[in-house]
Design an enzyme around this catalytic site. Structure first.
Site, PDB file in Angstrom:
ATOM      1  N   GLY A   3      12.087  -4.288   0.017  1.00 22.50           N
ATOM      2  CA  GLY A   3      12.586  -4.786   1.301  1.00 22.50           C
ATOM      3  C   GLY A   3      14.086  -4.957   1.295  1.00 22.50           C
ATOM      4  N   TYR A 150       0.707 -16.001   8.406  1.00 24.40           N
ATOM      5  CA  TYR A 150       1.924 -15.999   7.575  1.00 24.40           C
ATOM      6  C   TYR A 150       1.920 -17.204   6.632  1.00 24.40           C
ATOM      7  CZ  TYR A 150       6.997 -15.727   6.647  1.00 24.40           C
ATOM      8  OH  TYR A 150       8.230 -15.628   6.059  1.00 24.40           O
ATOM      9  N   ALA A 151       1.567 -18.392   7.171  1.00 28.55           N
ATOM     10  CA  ALA A 151       1.520 -19.595   6.335  1.00 28.55           C
ATOM     11  C   ALA A 151       0.531 -19.400   5.184  1.00 28.55           C
ATOM     12  CB  ALA A 151       1.126 -20.806   7.186  1.00 28.55           C
TER      13      ALA A 151
HETATM   14  N1  LIG Z   1      14.454 -14.866   7.500  1.00 34.99           N
HETATM   15  C1  LIG Z   1      13.828 -16.015   7.356  1.00 34.99           C
HETATM   16  O1  LIG Z   1      14.093 -17.003   8.059  1.00 34.99           O
HETATM   17  C2  LIG Z   1      12.749 -16.173   6.292  1.00 34.99           C
HETATM   18  C3  LIG Z   1      12.243 -17.443   6.072  1.00 34.99           C
HETATM   19  C4  LIG Z   1      11.261 -17.617   5.095  1.00 34.99           C
HETATM   20  C5  LIG Z   1      10.823 -16.527   4.353  1.00 34.99           C
HETATM   21  N2  LIG Z   1      11.336 -15.295   4.600  1.00 34.99           N
HETATM   22  C6  LIG Z   1      10.831 -14.179   3.778  1.00 34.99           C
HETATM   23  O2  LIG Z   1      11.918 -13.505   3.170  1.00 34.99           O
HETATM   24  C7  LIG Z   1      11.608 -12.113   3.029  1.00 34.99           C
HETATM   25  C8  LIG Z   1      12.674 -11.280   3.746  1.00 34.99           C
HETATM   26  O3  LIG Z   1      12.711 -11.678   5.108  1.00 34.99           O
HETATM   27  P1  LIG Z   1      13.733 -11.081   6.163  1.00 34.99           P
HETATM   28  O4  LIG Z   1      13.904 -12.118   7.205  1.00 34.99           O
HETATM   29  O5  LIG Z   1      14.909 -10.522   5.454  1.00 34.99           O
HETATM   30  O6  LIG Z   1      12.822  -9.889   6.765  1.00 34.99           O
HETATM   31  P2  LIG Z   1      13.277  -8.520   7.493  1.00 34.99           P
HETATM   32  O7  LIG Z   1      12.128  -8.159   8.381  1.00 34.99           O
HETATM   33  O8  LIG Z   1      14.619  -8.663   8.086  1.00 34.99           O
HETATM   34  O9  LIG Z   1      13.352  -7.489   6.286  1.00 34.99           O
HETATM   35  C9  LIG Z   1      12.193  -7.071   5.640  1.00 34.99           C
HETATM   36  C10 LIG Z   1      12.449  -5.720   4.999  1.00 34.99           C
HETATM   37  O10 LIG Z   1      11.213  -5.246   4.461  1.00 34.99           O
HETATM   38  C11 LIG Z   1      11.041  -3.889   4.870  1.00 34.99           C
HETATM   39  N3  LIG Z   1       9.598  -3.606   4.933  1.00 34.99           N
HETATM   40  C12 LIG Z   1       8.726  -4.032   5.880  1.00 34.99           C
HETATM   41  N4  LIG Z   1       7.509  -3.564   5.616  1.00 34.99           N
HETATM   42  C13 LIG Z   1       7.604  -2.828   4.475  1.00 34.99           C
HETATM   43  C14 LIG Z   1       6.671  -2.099   3.703  1.00 34.99           C
HETATM   44  N5  LIG Z   1       5.369  -2.048   4.034  1.00 34.99           N
HETATM   45  N6  LIG Z   1       7.107  -1.465   2.583  1.00 34.99           N
HETATM   46  C15 LIG Z   1       8.425  -1.509   2.249  1.00 34.99           C
HETATM   47  N7  LIG Z   1       9.356  -2.188   2.948  1.00 34.99           N
HETATM   48  C16 LIG Z   1       8.937  -2.841   4.040  1.00 34.99           C
HETATM   49  C17 LIG Z   1      11.705  -3.793   6.220  1.00 34.99           C
HETATM   50  O11 LIG Z   1      12.031  -2.453   6.562  1.00 34.99           O
HETATM   51  C18 LIG Z   1      12.931  -4.670   6.003  1.00 34.99           C
HETATM   52  O12 LIG Z   1      14.010  -3.938   5.460  1.00 34.99           O
HETATM   53  C19 LIG Z   1      10.196 -11.946   3.612  1.00 34.99           C
HETATM   54  O13 LIG Z   1       9.242 -12.058   2.591  1.00 34.99           O
HETATM   55  C20 LIG Z   1      10.084 -13.106   4.575  1.00 34.99           C
HETATM   56  O14 LIG Z   1       8.753 -13.448   4.820  1.00 34.99           O
HETATM   57  C21 LIG Z   1      12.291 -15.087   5.551  1.00 34.99           C
END
Ligand SMILES: NC(=O)c1ccc[n+]([C@@H]2O[C@H](COP(=O)([O-])OP(=O)(O)OC[C@H]3O[C@@H](n4cnc5c(N)ncnc54)[C@H](O)[C@@H]3O)[C@@H](O)[C@H]2O)c1
Length: 244
Positions: A3, A150-151
């Site tokens: 990701g 998600y939770a």
């Molecule tokens: N942004 C927040 O506020 C937040 C808060 C808590 C947890 N998180 C967690 O942090 C992590 C990153 O979050 P983010 O906000 O940067 O998300 P995002 O959606 O901006 O980025 C996720 C990335 O994963 C890639 N992706 C999606 N599905 C995929 C797949 N099947 N195979 C390969 N790549 C794939 C997407 O193309 C993207 O580049 C996640 O696990 C998210 O749940 C984020």
């Protein structure tokens, strides 16, 4: 790391590269991945970038085989991929439930399983997974759109790292998780701004530090857990959530 093309993954890749790490980047977003790889190369840290869906078993096995042919065993794996299809629980489709659980949990399982044999052979390695403050329920998501799948998946990541830590400790391998609170990225900026403007239980009201987190604050925590600085830390989910 997985990701890596957007959001937190991109910030983590940039931070790890600045520390001198040699990076392999997995993402499903081909264009985003190419952009990150180009930015890293311009900064003097070329990375190995592979377009892969990390929820697919065959694709993950193939990607790790190619990766190990290129790099040998990994020092660290960052299972960053995740996300959600939200709905109130009484309206959530099975397809959205399965999508969310697979994206967060199945991906971490598949990539961890693929990375471990070479780490076990070397008797060294560290793995960082991405949980979330949402693993305990999130007031703003619950009142806005509903986030039970998600939770559940992010609570699953906590259980996953707790157990795997016990299984891999004898091999000199550590596994931990970071649990971000609401972090401001290109994807979340508008959503959180809307929540802060309209919801009683908004992030800025419910988070004790009364602000959104920034991607570099998550990248710093991932760097710590992946590195030798955390050599006696395993089986821990580290909240980076402004006190919530
Ligand atoms: N942004 C927040 O506020 C937040 C808060 C808590 C947890 N998180 C967690 O942090 C992590 C990153 O979050 P983010 O906000 O940067 O998300 P995002 O959606 O901006 O980025 C996720 C990335 O994963 C890639 N992706 C999606 N599905 C995929 C797949 N099947 N195979 C390969 N790549 C794939 C997407 O193309 C993207 O580049 C996640 O696990 C998210 O749940 C984020």
């Amino acid at each position: 790391m997985t990701g890596a093309a957007n959001g937190l993954g991109r910030a983590i890749a940039t931070r790890l590269a600045a520390e001198g790490a040699r990076l392999a980047l997995f993402d499903i977003d081909r264009d985003g991945l190419a952009q990150v790889a180009e930015d890293l190369a311009r900064a003097g840290t070329p990375a190995f970038a592979l377009t892969v869906d990390v929820t697919g078993e065959a694709q993950v096995l193939d990607a790790f085989a190619r990766l190990e042919a290129e790099f040998g065993a990994l020092d660290s794996l960052v299972n960053n991929v995740g996300g959600s299809r939200n709905a109130k629980i009484w309206e959530m489709s099975l397809a959205d439930w399965d999508f969310t659980v697979n994206l967060n949990l199945r991906s971490a399982f598949l990539c961890t399983r693929a990375a471990l044999p070479a780490m076990m052979q070397r008797q060294a390695g560290s793995i960082v997974c991405m949980s979330s403050g949402s693993r305990e329920g999130t007031p703003w998501t619950a009142s806005h759109s509903g986030g039970a799948a998600y939770a559940a998946a992010k609570a699953g990541i906590h259980g996953f790292i707790r157990d795997v830590a016990l299984e891999v400790a004898p091999f000199g391998i550590r596994i931990n998780a970071v649990a971000p609170g609401p972090i401001e990225t290109d994807r979340t900026r508008e959503v959180f701004a809307h929540m802060n403007a309209t919801l009683e239980h908004s992030p800025n009201r419910m988070v004790p530090m009364r602000r959104l987190g920034q991607p570099h604050e998550i990248a710093d925590a991932v760097l710590f857990l992946a590195s030798e600085e955390a050599s006696y830390v395993t089986g821990v989910t580290l909240d980076v959530a402004g006190g919530r």
